[in-house]
Design an enzyme around this catalytic site. Structure first.
Site, mmCIF file in Angstrom:
data_model
loop_
_atom_site.group_PDB
_atom_site.id
_atom_site.type_symbol
_atom_site.label_atom_id
_atom_site.label_comp_id
_atom_site.label_asym_id
_atom_site.label_seq_id
_atom_site.Cartn_x
_atom_site.Cartn_y
_atom_site.Cartn_z
ATOM 1 C CG HIS A 61 -1.929 -1.134 1.200
ATOM 2 N ND1 HIS A 61 -2.735 -1.445 2.271
ATOM 3 C CD2 HIS A 61 -2.254 -2.021 0.214
ATOM 4 C CE1 HIS A 61 -3.499 -2.501 1.954
ATOM 5 N NE2 HIS A 61 -3.213 -2.858 0.727
HETATM 6 C C1 LIG Z 1 0.285 -7.623 -4.492
HETATM 7 C C2 LIG Z 1 -0.634 -6.498 -4.136
HETATM 8 C C3 LIG Z 1 -1.743 -6.756 -3.324
HETATM 9 C C4 LIG Z 1 -2.611 -5.724 -2.979
HETATM 10 N N1 LIG Z 1 -3.779 -6.010 -2.328
HETATM 11 C C5 LIG Z 1 -4.736 -5.062 -2.220
HETATM 12 C C6 LIG Z 1 -6.047 -5.380 -1.756
HETATM 13 O O1 LIG Z 1 -6.397 -6.533 -1.474
HETATM 14 N N2 LIG Z 1 -6.943 -4.356 -1.628
HETATM 15 C C7 LIG Z 1 -6.631 -3.066 -1.933
HETATM 16 O O2 LIG Z 1 -7.473 -2.200 -1.779
HETATM 17 N N3 LIG Z 1 -5.394 -2.744 -2.401
HETATM 18 C C8 LIG Z 1 -4.461 -3.712 -2.578
HETATM 19 N N4 LIG Z 1 -3.244 -3.387 -3.115
HETATM 20 C C9 LIG Z 1 -2.922 -1.971 -3.381
HETATM 21 C C10 LIG Z 1 -3.578 -1.368 -4.618
HETATM 22 O O3 LIG Z 1 -3.751 -2.352 -5.609
HETATM 23 C C11 LIG Z 1 -2.695 -0.203 -5.115
HETATM 24 O O4 LIG Z 1 -2.498 0.714 -4.087
HETATM 25 C C12 LIG Z 1 -3.329 0.545 -6.279
HETATM 26 O O5 LIG Z 1 -3.665 -0.379 -7.280
HETATM 27 C C13 LIG Z 1 -2.387 1.605 -6.815
HETATM 28 O O6 LIG Z 1 -3.020 2.315 -7.858
HETATM 29 P P1 LIG Z 1 -2.287 3.440 -8.739
HETATM 30 O O7 LIG Z 1 -3.263 3.916 -9.750
HETATM 31 O O8 LIG Z 1 -1.701 4.443 -7.828
HETATM 32 O O9 LIG Z 1 -1.105 2.649 -9.437
HETATM 33 P P2 LIG Z 1 -1.181 1.402 -10.413
HETATM 34 O O10 LIG Z 1 -2.471 0.694 -10.344
HETATM 35 O O11 LIG Z 1 0.061 0.624 -10.164
HETATM 36 O O12 LIG Z 1 -1.130 2.077 -11.850
HETATM 37 C C14 LIG Z 1 0.018 2.580 -12.441
HETATM 38 C C15 LIG Z 1 0.035 2.131 -13.899
HETATM 39 O O13 LIG Z 1 0.956 2.939 -14.611
HETATM 40 C C16 LIG Z 1 1.711 2.139 -15.468
HETATM 41 N N5 LIG Z 1 2.981 2.834 -15.701
HETATM 42 C C17 LIG Z 1 3.946 3.103 -14.801
HETATM 43 N N6 LIG Z 1 4.961 3.759 -15.398
HETATM 44 C C18 LIG Z 1 4.616 3.920 -16.697
HETATM 45 C C19 LIG Z 1 5.245 4.517 -17.824
HETATM 46 N N7 LIG Z 1 6.468 5.096 -17.730
HETATM 47 N N8 LIG Z 1 4.607 4.503 -19.020
HETATM 48 C C20 LIG Z 1 3.378 3.919 -19.147
HETATM 49 N N9 LIG Z 1 2.745 3.329 -18.106
HETATM 50 C C21 LIG Z 1 3.350 3.339 -16.895
HETATM 51 C C22 LIG Z 1 1.842 0.814 -14.730
HETATM 52 O O14 LIG Z 1 2.158 -0.242 -15.614
HETATM 53 C C23 LIG Z 1 0.482 0.682 -14.068
HETATM 54 O O15 LIG Z 1 -0.452 0.003 -14.873
HETATM 55 C C24 LIG Z 1 -2.336 -4.403 -3.437
HETATM 56 C C25 LIG Z 1 -1.245 -4.142 -4.236
HETATM 57 C C26 LIG Z 1 -0.401 -5.179 -4.622
HETATM 58 C C27 LIG Z 1 0.765 -4.874 -5.522
#
Ligand SMILES: Cc1cc2nc3c(=O)[nH]c(=O)nc-3n(C[C@H](O)[C@H](O)[C@H](O)COP(=O)(O)OP(=O)(O)OC[C@H]3O[C@@H](n4cnc5c(N)ncnc54)[C@H](O)[C@@H]3O)c2cc1C
Ligand SMILES: *[C@@H]1O[C@H](CO)[C@@H](O)[C@H](O)[C@H]1NC(C)=O
Ligand SMILES: *[C@@H]1O[C@H](CO)[C@@H](O)[C@H](O)[C@H]1NC(C)=O
Ligand SMILES: *[C@@H]1O[C@H](CO)[C@@H](O)[C@H](O)[C@H]1NC(C)=O
Ligand SMILES: *[C@@H]1O[C@H](CO)[C@@H](O)[C@H](O)[C@H]1NC(C)=O
Ligand SMILES: *[C@@H]1O[C@H](CO)[C@@H](O)[C@H](O)[C@H]1NC(C)=O
Length: 580
Positions: A515
């Site tokens: 997280h």
């Molecule tokens: C193993 C795991 C288990 C988890 N379990 C839970 C759970 O049960 N419940 C819950 O609520 N949360 C959970 N989380 C946390 C939650 O999933 C994350 O906090 C959330 O998905 C983050 O969202 P975000 O939009 O900030 O980033 P992300 O969803 O990571 O999105 C970022 C995106 O940007 C893309 N990206 C990055 N750099 C570039 C670039 N240079 N060019 C193009 N694309 C790029 C990546 O590929 C990715 O698709 C978990 C996370 C993980 C990893």
């Protein structure tokens, strides 16, 4: 012949109707005409796009779907499609994506300088494609502090929930935790609810009854296919800026496709057009730095031309420490990820995971969220952990006694860690993981809350409910514990009354619940509307802007934020007549 053909056509039509109305089945290119490989990008519309969104993750997908209702949107995602990939789609494969360290994996492993093995998503749908699926909203105080409009928040959560969230069928280990929590005094029972309330509850999940995962990528189905283009394997390398008077504004980006070819794509010339960063808590600060927004000293080290000198980019990174306890049981426990949670008033959340797969072959045994092969090697102190150690374990685990896998985990996560760290580039290659430091437990209050959490777990372990699960005639608890040491799973701390040794237990067994957040804080890197300070036409919408992680688990609020900001931007541009 003719009638048969007609019949066939009718059947086809019926099939298509069923296809259209059924939720959650494998989508193909047919259903998503706007999904394309990055290399197919040769002809950008000559006038450019209204919005270019960088990162098709948890926030990026709902944001792109929403903005495309009225504007042209290009969504650039570095990973591939989640559809048709069983490693992503099924709950039983949770640990497989995380253990896969190849460049094709939907998860990119990294180790923080603290020595905790961690993961970043690299797939359309982002974290929702590799996470444990637990779905629960933020507390009202989080919404208030974010300065969000409560009515729009109340519309935006259900928009997500209708499309991807379900109530779980409570797994035996999760039911035991629920009862154990209540018996241990983490009460009242608040039933099945998305709300963040003190006591014990069962939350939502993005897995359906068959263990099939519904992800943020599914939210793209509510986009406007005529105005939305999604490029897969499109890795953004840099945001481009232009000058308007003395101020710089974002005007486009450079990305590379799956063959390594570089492309340039521009915003159109409308004043309100924007580049929006949604690359996550590691990716967004990394891309800002690579584009010249960050501490001047750090940028100069890599000869990156300075666009805005802002010391705060990459500062204030934090990750909620997780510590867990393994409970050997007399019977095999069915696999489950998180479904129940205890929300204590002391700022510690209690959850559980069990991970014995269906297979009788011990090679397929694992512990779900705590699988040692995904780096949750918490019997080894952080500084000694490595990807190699995790892989070595995976190779030799068939030597471990089967009994060591019988059981489950109870885990504890602390809310809003006060320990803070930072992120720094190691080179100018966007594929490299930056150096990330979280400084777990550097603040004494974090350690205090971990000790409280472990003591709470200890109380749960000693409830009648758990005594029934763990009693075994053929093994003494010491024998089972010895096996769990061999299997590299956590020990029950021996002296729970001794705060000093519990503090050491917290430090030695710290792992992550993934997280992590921060790096682009509101008031420091972006303003309260998530516009990047010092330049125009650039926003950041994702978990990198959070000062603390919302709710007990963040994904609900990150998806909600994508929808919320999309609607907010549309209403600002179009007025209430926007129809959204
Ligand atoms: C193993 C795991 C288990 C988890 N379990 C839970 C759970 O049960 N419940 C819950 O609520 N949360 C959970 N989380 C946390 C939650 O999933 C994350 O906090 C959330 O998905 C983050 O969202 P975000 O939009 O900030 O980033 P992300 O969803 O990571 O999105 C970022 C995106 O940007 C893309 N990206 C990055 N750099 C570039 C670039 N240079 N060019 C193009 N694309 C790029 C990546 O590929 C990715 O698709 C978990 C996370 C993980 C990893
Ligand atoms: C799923 O994971 C396995 C094990 O890492 C790997 O061999 C396989 O190629 C993966 N499948 C896909 C579709 O990526
Ligand atoms: C990254 O962190 C490691 C471990 O702390 C350190 O040895 C290394 O010098 C750092 N690299 C850079 C480029 O800062
Ligand atoms: C457990 O392991 C310890 C140390 O390896 C050993 O001394 C002890 O005899 C073992 N106990 C049992 C019951 O196997
Ligand atoms: C530990 O604390 C519990 C209650 O807090 C008490 O009942 C127990 O006797 C204590 N044990 C030791 C060894 O001090
Ligand atoms: C915006 O899009 C919605 C949905 O596509 C539509 O109903 C509405 O009329 C559009 N608004 C404007 C001002 O174009």
């Amino acid at each position: 012949m003719a009638p048969r053909l007609e019949e066939l056509c009718l059947k086809m039509l019926l099939f298509l109707c069923i296809l259209k109305s059924s939720q959650g089945m494998e989508f193909t290119g047919m259903k998503y005409p706007f999904l394309r490989m990055a290399s197919s990008f040769s002809t950008a519309p000559p006038r450019g796009y209204d919005y270019i969104i960088l990162g098709g993750g948890t926030a990026g997908c709902p944001l792109a779907a929403t903005l495309s209702q009225n504007y042209s949107v290009l969504l650039l995602e570095r990973g591939g499609s989640p559809y048709g990939n069983a490693n992503v789609s099924y709950l039983q494969n949770f640990h497989i994506s995380l253990a896969d360290i190849s460049s094709k994996s939907p998860s990119q492993a990294f180790i923080s300088t603290d020595g905790v093995i961690n993961a970043r998503a690299r797939v359309l749908g982002g974290g929702t494609c590799i996470n444990a699926g637990f779905y629960t909203r933020a507390s009202p105080s989080f919404i208030k502090e974010a300065g969000w409009n409560e009515d729009l928040v109340k519309e935006s959560y259900p928009w997500v929930e209708k499309q991807v969230v379900q109530w779980p069928e409570l797994a035996p280990w999760q039911a035991a935790l629920k009862d154990g929590l209540l018996e241990a005094g983490v009460s009242p029972f608040n039933g099945y609810t998305y709300d963040h309330i003190y006591g014990t509850k069962v939350g939502g999940t993005i897995f359906d009854k068959d263990g099939y995962r519904h992800t943020a990528a599914n939210l793209l189905a509510s986009g406007n296919p005529e105005k939305l283009t999604v490029l897969l394997h499109a890795t953004v390398q840099r945001i481009l800026f232009n000058k308007r008077g003395p101020r710089q504004y974002a005007c486009g980006v450079i990305f590379k496709d799956e063959n390594g070819r570089r492309h340039r794509v521009n915003l159109n010339s409308r004043r309100s057009s924007e580049v929006i960063l949604s690359s996550g808590a590691i990716g967004s600060p990394q891309l800002l730095l690579l584009s010249g927004i960050g501490p001047k000293k750090d940028l100069m080290k890599f000869n990156i031309p300075v666009v805005v000198d802002n010391w705060y980019v990459g500062k204030g990174m934090s990750d909620n420490p997780m510590n867990s306890i393994f409970l050997p049981t007399k019977k095999l426990i069915k696999q489950s990820l998180i479904q129940s949670v205890g929300i204590t008033k002391m700022g510690s959340f209690i959850e559980a995971s069990s991970g014995f797969g269906q297979s009788s072959d011990s090679i397929h045994c694992h512990h779900g969220i705590m699988s040692a092969e995904i780096g949750q090697l918490s019997t080894i102190p952080p500084k000694l952990r490595s990807i190699e150690a995790a892989q070595k374990y995976a190779k030799t685990k068939h030597e471990v006694p089967r009994e060591a896998f019988k059981g489950g985990f109870i885990l504890e996560k602390i809310d809003g860690p006060l320990s803070r760290g930072h992120l720094q580039l190691v080179d100018t290659n966007v594929d490299s993981n930056p150096n990330v430091t979280f400084n777990y437990f550097s603040h004494p209050y974090d350690l205090q809350r971990c000790v409280y959490g472990i003591r709470t777990i200890e109380r749960i372990v000693h409830t009648k409910r758990f005594a029934r699960l763990t009693e075994d005639d053929s093994y003494t608890i010491e024998m089972l514990l010895n096996m769990s040491v061999k299997a590299n799973v956590n020990l029950i701390p021996k002296h729970t009354n001794d705060t000093a040794s519990l503090e050491q237990f917290c430090r030695d067994t710290v792992i992550t619940i993934w997280h992590y957040h921060g790096g682009c804080h509101v008031g420091r890197v972006v303003d309260e509307n998530y516009r990047v300070l010092g330049v125009d036409s650039l926003r950041i919408i994702d978990g990198s802007t959070f000062d603390s992680s919302p709710g007990t688990n963040p994904q609900a609020t990150v998806m909600m934020m994508g929808r919320y900001m999309g609607v907010k931007i549309l209403r600002e541009r179009l007025g209430r007549g926007a129809g959204v």
